[in-house]
Write a protein that holds these residues in place. Structure first.
Motif, PDB file in Angstrom:
ATOM      1  N   UNK A  95      26.956 121.295  41.864  1.00 44.15           N
ATOM      2  CA  UNK A  95      28.190 121.703  42.531  1.00 44.15           C
ATOM      3  C   UNK A  95      28.195 121.298  44.002  1.00 44.15           C
ATOM      4  N   UNK A  96      27.045 121.315  44.591  1.00 42.77           N
ATOM      5  CA  UNK A  96      26.965 120.930  46.002  1.00 42.77           C
ATOM      6  C   UNK A  96      26.627 119.475  46.206  1.00 42.77           C
ATOM      7  N   UNK A  97      26.711 118.681  45.147  1.00 42.02           N
ATOM      8  CA  UNK A  97      26.392 117.244  45.228  1.00 42.02           C
ATOM      9  C   UNK A  97      24.976 117.000  45.750  1.00 42.02           C
ATOM     10  N   UNK A  98      24.127 117.988  45.529  1.00 38.56           N
ATOM     11  CA  UNK A  98      22.755 117.849  46.026  1.00 38.56           C
ATOM     12  C   UNK A  98      21.974 116.823  45.213  1.00 38.56           C
ATOM     13  N   UNK A  99      22.083 116.901  43.881  1.00 39.65           N
ATOM     14  CA  UNK A  99      21.304 115.995  43.041  1.00 39.65           C
ATOM     15  C   UNK A  99      21.721 114.536  43.205  1.00 39.65           C
ATOM     16  N   UNK A 100      23.028 114.203  43.234  1.00 41.81           N
ATOM     17  CA  UNK A 100      23.385 112.797  43.494  1.00 41.81           C
ATOM     18  C   UNK A 100      22.883 112.314  44.849  1.00 41.81           C
ATOM     19  N   UNK A 101      22.872 113.240  45.824  1.00 41.95           N
ATOM     20  CA  UNK A 101      22.381 112.846  47.143  1.00 41.95           C
ATOM     21  C   UNK A 101      20.897 112.544  47.147  1.00 41.95           C
ATOM     22  N   UNK A 102      20.135 113.261  46.304  1.00 41.02           N
ATOM     23  CA  UNK A 102      18.694 113.044  46.259  1.00 41.02           C
ATOM     24  C   UNK A 102      18.310 111.878  45.355  1.00 41.02           C
ATOM     25  N   UNK A 103      18.967 111.773  44.187  1.00 37.67           N
ATOM     26  CA  UNK A 103      18.533 110.801  43.183  1.00 37.67           C
ATOM     27  C   UNK A 103      19.503 109.639  42.989  1.00 37.67           C
ATOM     28  N   UNK A 104      20.673 109.676  43.650  1.00 34.29           N
ATOM     29  CA  UNK A 104      21.639 108.586  43.514  1.00 34.29           C
ATOM     30  C   UNK A 104      21.441 107.507  44.563  1.00 34.29           C
ATOM     31  N   UNK A 105      22.374 106.569  44.564  1.00 30.35           N
ATOM     32  CA  UNK A 105      22.245 105.421  45.479  1.00 30.35           C
ATOM     33  C   UNK A 105      22.396 105.809  46.935  1.00 30.35           C
ATOM     34  N   UNK A 106      23.056 106.961  47.218  1.00 29.51           N
ATOM     35  CA  UNK A 106      23.236 107.397  48.603  1.00 29.51           C
ATOM     36  C   UNK A 106      22.002 108.096  49.163  1.00 29.51           C
ATOM     37  N   UNK A 107      21.024 108.349  48.299  1.00 30.78           N
ATOM     38  CA  UNK A 107      19.828 109.048  48.735  1.00 30.78           C
ATOM     39  C   UNK A 107      18.724 108.093  49.169  1.00 30.78           C
ATOM     40  N   UNK A 108      17.481 108.438  48.892  1.00 33.14           N
ATOM     41  CA  UNK A 108      16.347 107.603  49.312  1.00 33.14           C
ATOM     42  C   UNK A 108      16.401 106.185  48.755  1.00 33.14           C
ATOM     43  N   UNK A 109      17.125 105.987  47.635  1.00 32.56           N
ATOM     44  CA  UNK A 109      17.193 104.656  47.041  1.00 32.56           C
ATOM     45  C   UNK A 109      17.653 103.606  48.041  1.00 32.56           C
ATOM     46  N   UNK A 120       8.949 106.650  45.968  1.00 33.24           N
ATOM     47  CA  UNK A 120       9.359 106.158  44.649  1.00 33.24           C
ATOM     48  C   UNK A 120       8.713 106.993  43.537  1.00 33.24           C
ATOM     49  N   UNK A 121       7.446 107.348  43.754  1.00 28.08           N
ATOM     50  CA  UNK A 121       6.761 108.183  42.765  1.00 28.08           C
ATOM     51  C   UNK A 121       7.397 109.562  42.694  1.00 28.08           C
ATOM     52  N   UNK A 122       7.740 110.156  43.839  1.00 26.75           N
ATOM     53  CA  UNK A 122       8.393 111.462  43.852  1.00 26.75           C
ATOM     54  C   UNK A 122       9.744 111.432  43.170  1.00 26.75           C
ATOM     55  N   UNK A 123      10.478 110.336  43.353  1.00 22.79           N
ATOM     56  CA  UNK A 123      11.786 110.161  42.703  1.00 22.79           C
ATOM     57  C   UNK A 123      11.624 110.170  41.183  1.00 22.79           C
ATOM     58  N   UNK A 140      21.693 111.061  34.307  1.00 26.41           N
ATOM     59  CA  UNK A 140      20.891 109.836  34.361  1.00 26.41           C
ATOM     60  C   UNK A 140      21.727 108.615  33.983  1.00 26.41           C
ATOM     61  N   UNK A 141      22.584 108.783  32.974  1.00 24.22           N
ATOM     62  CA  UNK A 141      23.403 107.657  32.533  1.00 24.22           C
ATOM     63  C   UNK A 141      24.469 107.306  33.559  1.00 24.22           C
ATOM     64  N   UNK A 142      25.094 108.313  34.174  1.00 23.89           N
ATOM     65  CA  UNK A 142      26.215 108.063  35.089  1.00 23.89           C
ATOM     66  C   UNK A 142      25.757 107.622  36.470  1.00 23.89           C
ATOM     67  N   UNK A 143      24.546 108.026  36.861  1.00 20.53           N
ATOM     68  CA  UNK A 143      24.091 107.736  38.235  1.00 20.53           C
ATOM     69  C   UNK A 143      23.456 106.354  38.374  1.00 20.53           C
ATOM     70  N   UNK A 144      23.273 105.636  37.264  1.00 18.97           N
ATOM     71  CA  UNK A 144      22.608 104.337  37.336  1.00 18.97           C
ATOM     72  C   UNK A 144      21.100 104.443  37.465  1.00 18.97           C
ATOM     73  N   UNK A 145      20.549 105.654  37.229  1.00 20.59           N
ATOM     74  CA  UNK A 145      19.107 105.851  37.390  1.00 20.59           C
ATOM     75  C   UNK A 145      18.308 105.032  36.386  1.00 20.59           C
TER      76      UNK A 145
END
Length: 839
Positions: A95-109, A120-123, A140-145
């Motif tokens: 709800x807070x867009x936390x997971x996309x921020x951490x694991x999506x393209x806008x995050x550490x990627x 990379x290992x932590x991801x 996982x499917x929608x985020x491109x992970x």
């Protein structure tokens, strides 16, 4: 969560989020993650985050552009994955867009921090933790992970690449398992989109000309078939097995080791082992790979319970090929049946000898090691390595699957081959072929091959061969024992193999001697042993003493052995080695003296200079070692010998057991080595069992027997030793003492020698002494004890609670979550000195 931990948590989150604070070390962060995982497994992650908003704030803070360390960023990714493993908490974080921020393209990627392998290992580990429910699969499917995971399979960090492959298997299993698993089609093209995408990726990798990509796919499949047992694994194998088989058409075969691992993983799967195509692929693989590459596959096939007989024969032939080559190259025994007779597969051509020394040595050692596992029979002692592993795991632990011994077993050709290898190594072979000459050059003086061959030769003693070959076996063993070129490790192996062959050559039950040919060898062997006991190398002296100890243990009652040993100088040399400068040798000499004495084989020296000198008894000599030796190893060995003597009724001990036990316990109680004190308690337990009988369901001793035993125990001062040991600073000593006192209390039930109320013994002095000892004041002795007082103290002590306390880890307080949080805060000065748990 513990209230104190809840109080410290906000401050810790502030510290972790502050890039100016010193970074906590990896060990603390790992312990913190373990704690959070335990907390979430025991309760609701959602309630945890709602009760402690500082955790969510920490995760949001990580998303801000700042100079956070890679370790903290990796920690945050893994922590988010732990929380999101529960679906309601996953949706809360979404709800807070936390997971996309951490694991999506806008995050550490897309950040510079991605260059750090730890990030990379932590991801990957964070995604692996949260991949537990359908919501995570959609994410996982929608985020491109999934595409990122594909790319990470080729990561330069082996840890990251391996974790990426494991994550792919987790995603595949998540997509195909669940309530609808029974309706999953065996056709991969009917699977969900995410699963089809992974299967297509694996197909592309298997078709690739690049060996690294093929290897990646094979590793993923090996993990899938080894860890997943759903019906979908059948469909995956049906889809990809043709591509796996097609790898064998390439020259050279790509990724042979990974291919072998995959085939064995599939063969061990109960869902897939019934596929006939699997066995055809395995047979082709055995034919296409070199003997070095195919060896692990052949050994693995022979471990399988359900396997076509033709394939088993072929696999056995692969393992035999290197030894058959040795026989062929050295032209051994022209009339001997071929080593590969009846086995599918062709003998290695003489000109296919591995070109380098390292390859040739590796091939022979591998073949010998695999064949060694095939020899043990049901009811026969296992190899020393397997026996040691069994003892470490517990004698009743189920053994791992062992290879099934092929039948017929080519005992005679194998003996000839191993003897030939040992002759090639020590230079005594005289080959008349070019290949034999090359083998001589490559194996000459090779310690690694010598050790492997001697190990296998010892195992082959479980099945005798023709008399001529057995004679050759003893001849080559004596050559190695005599040769000055034999290294200490090779000599040790030679002694061990010789022992096994001598024991296997013992006459049938009912006879009391060795076979005639073994008796002839024994005389030469004792002559060699005498020289080795005088070697300047302590490892050689030690190996010789170990051999003597074991040989005496098994053959001490046989007339031929006794006569030969007493006619040699070996017993007297063994006695002299009690004074050896090396403590390991003195310890081995103690064990040997103990065995020789038990069988009456330690005769007094016959030289004139010793005639007028009173000779100490073995008991007196070992007591001297126990009280004067400066090293712990010999003293521990003495205690083991004494305990064995007491249990076996050794003559000098049985003459006056109380005096013996009193002297030994007096010496052991003051020893600085905790293992000596533990052995002293073991001896005390053996004495108790002799007086009161073994512990059992109806363990109470009759009152008369108990009273006499208690008086004897008081005379030998066993109680003072046991009570002092109960408060020993070394936990194993205290545990052993607690076990001993519990045993004694079980023998002395309240009905035994019960006291009338108000007429009990005076235990004041005993209890006062125990309190002083518990406080660390160990100086004052108990003095003379009354048996009734001892029983009263025993019954008043909560030994069970003490036993539970001693069973706890010595650092159980320091390993607590509260201690961890305090230490992490103390390192940055948030806590005062009095609050830090500085252990």
């Amino acid at each position: 969560m513990d209230p104190e931990c809840a109080r410290l948590l906000p401050a810790l989150c502030d510290v972790l989020a502050d890039p100016r604070q010193p970074v906590a070390d990896d060990t603390c962060l790992e312990k913190l993650l373990d704690w959070f995982k335990a907390v979430t497994e025991a309760g609701s992650s959602l309630l945890l985050l709602q009760d402690h908003p500082c955790l969510v704030e920490l995760l949001f803070h990580v998303l801000k552009p700042q100079d956070l360390s890679s370790r903290i960023l990796s920690f945050a990714l893994r922590l988010a994955g732990i929380f999101a493993a529960q679906e309601n908490c996953f949706q809360y974080l979404q709800q807070g867009e936390l997971l996309p921020g951490l694991f999506g393209e806008l995050g550490p990627l897309g950040a510079a921090a991605w260059a750090a392998p730890s990030v990379r290992s932590g991801w990957i580990q964070g995604l692996h933790s949260l991949a537990q429910h359908p919501s995570a699969l959609r994410f996982l499917a929608d985020s491109g992970a999934v595409d990122t995971i594909f790319s990470l399979q080729g990561d330069p960090s082996l840890f990251v690449a391996s974790a990426a492959g494991q994550l792919l298997v987790r995603v595949l299993d998540l997509a195909l398992c669940g309530p609808a698993e029974g309706h999953i089609s065996l056709q991969a093209w009917d699977w969900p989109a995410c699963a089809r995408k992974i299967v297509c990726h694996l197909e592309d990798c298997l078709r690739s000309e690049a060996t690294p990509r093929v290897t990646q796919a094979l590793h993923v499949l090996t993990t899938a078939f080894g860890h997943c047992h759903g019906l979908w694994t059948q469909g995956l194998w049906v889809q990809l097995s043709p591509l796996v088989a097609r790898l064998l058409e390439k020259d050279p075969v790509p990724a042979p080791h990974a291919l072998v691992d995959l085939l064995l993983s599939v063969a061990r799967s109960s869902m897939l082992s019934s596929d006939p195509g699997l066995w055809e692929t395995a047979a082709q693989t055995l034919s296409r790979l070199s003997p070095t590459q195919a060896g692990p596959l052949a050994a693995g096939i022979l471990k399988l319970q359900d396997c076509p007989q033709a394939l088993r024969i072929q696999a056995f032939g692969v393992l035999l090929q290197p030894l058959a080559f040795v026989l062929e190259a050295t032209a051994q025994a022209p009339g001997m049946p071929g080593l590969l007779e009846g086995a599918a597969g062709d003998l290695m051509a003489v000109d296919t000898l591995p070109p380098s020394k390292s390859a040739c040595v590796g091939l022979l050692c591998s073949a010998l090691a695999h064949l060694e596992l095939l020899q043990p029979l049901v009811g026969v002692a296992r190899p020393a390595s397997a026996l040691a592993a069994g003892l470490a795991a517990g004698t009743d632990a189920p053994a791992p699957p062992q290879p099934q011994r092929p039948s017929p077993w080519p005992q005679a050709p194998l003996l000839a081959a191993v003897v030939a290898i040992l002759r090639l190594c020590n230079g005594s072979a005289a080959p008349n072929s070019e290949a034999g000459g090359r083998l001589c050059a490559m194996l000459g003086g090779c310690v690694r091959v010598q050790r492997a061959a001697l190990d296998f030769l010892g195992v082959l003693s479980q099945g005798l061969g023709p008399q001529e070959l057995v004679t050759q076996v003893f001849a080559i063993l004596l050559e190695y024992l005599v040769s000055p070129d034999s290294s200490p490790t090779v000599l040790k192996k030679a002694f061990q193999a010789t022992l096994r062959w001598l024991l296997s050559s013992a006459a049938p039950p009912g006879c009391c001697d060795l076979e005639p040919y073994a008796q002839l060898v024994l005389g030469e062997l004792l002559s060699v042993l005498r020289k080795r006991l005088c070697s300047p190398c302590w490892e050689v002296r030690d190996s010789g003493l170990e051999f003597l100890t074991q040989m005496t243990r098994h053959q001490g009652g046989q007339a031929g052995f006794r006569q030969a040993l007493l006619a040699s100088e070996v017993p007297e040399l063994t006695r002299q080695l009690l004074q050896d400068p090396e403590s390991y040798v003195r310890a081995s000499a103690v064990a040997a003296v103990g065995q020789l004495s038990s069988w009456g084989l330690l005769a007094a020296p016959s030289s004139p200079e010793h005639a007028a000198t009173p000779q100490k008894t073995p008991l007196e000599e070992l007591l001297l070692v126990l009280t004067t030796d400066s090293e712990g190893f010999p003293r521990r060995a003495v205690m083991r010998v004494f305990t064995e003597w007491l249990r076996d009724g050794y003559a000098d001990v049985a003459e006056d057991p109380e005096r013996f036990v009193a002297r030994v316990l007096q010496a052991a109680s003051g020893d600085l080595d905790w293992e000596v004190r533990v052995q002293g308690l073991e001896l005390a337990l053996a004495f108790l069992e002799q007086l009161l009988g073994p512990c059992g369901p109806s363990a109470a001793a009759p009152p008369g027997t108990l009273a006499q035993a208690l008086q004897a125990l008081c005379r030998v001062q066993l109680f003072e030793f046991a009570f002092r040991s109960l408060f020993d600073c070394d936990r194993p000593v205290a545990q052993k003492s607690c076990d001993l006192l519990l045993f004694l209390r079980a023998k002395a039930t309240p009905s035994s020698n019960s006291q009338e109320a108000g007429d009990g013994p005076d235990v004041t002095s005993v209890e006062a002494a125990l309190r002083r000892w518990q406080a660390g004041e160990q100086g004052q002795p108990l003095g003379e004890l009354a048996p009734e007082a001892v029983l009263a103290v025993l019954r008043s002590m909560d030994l069970e609670a003490l036993q539970d306390t001693l069973a706890e880890s010595s650092d159980h307080v320091e390993r607590s979550p509260q201690s961890l949080l305090q230490d992490m805060l103390a390192t940055v000065g948030v806590l005062g000195d009095n609050e830090a748990d500085c252990y």
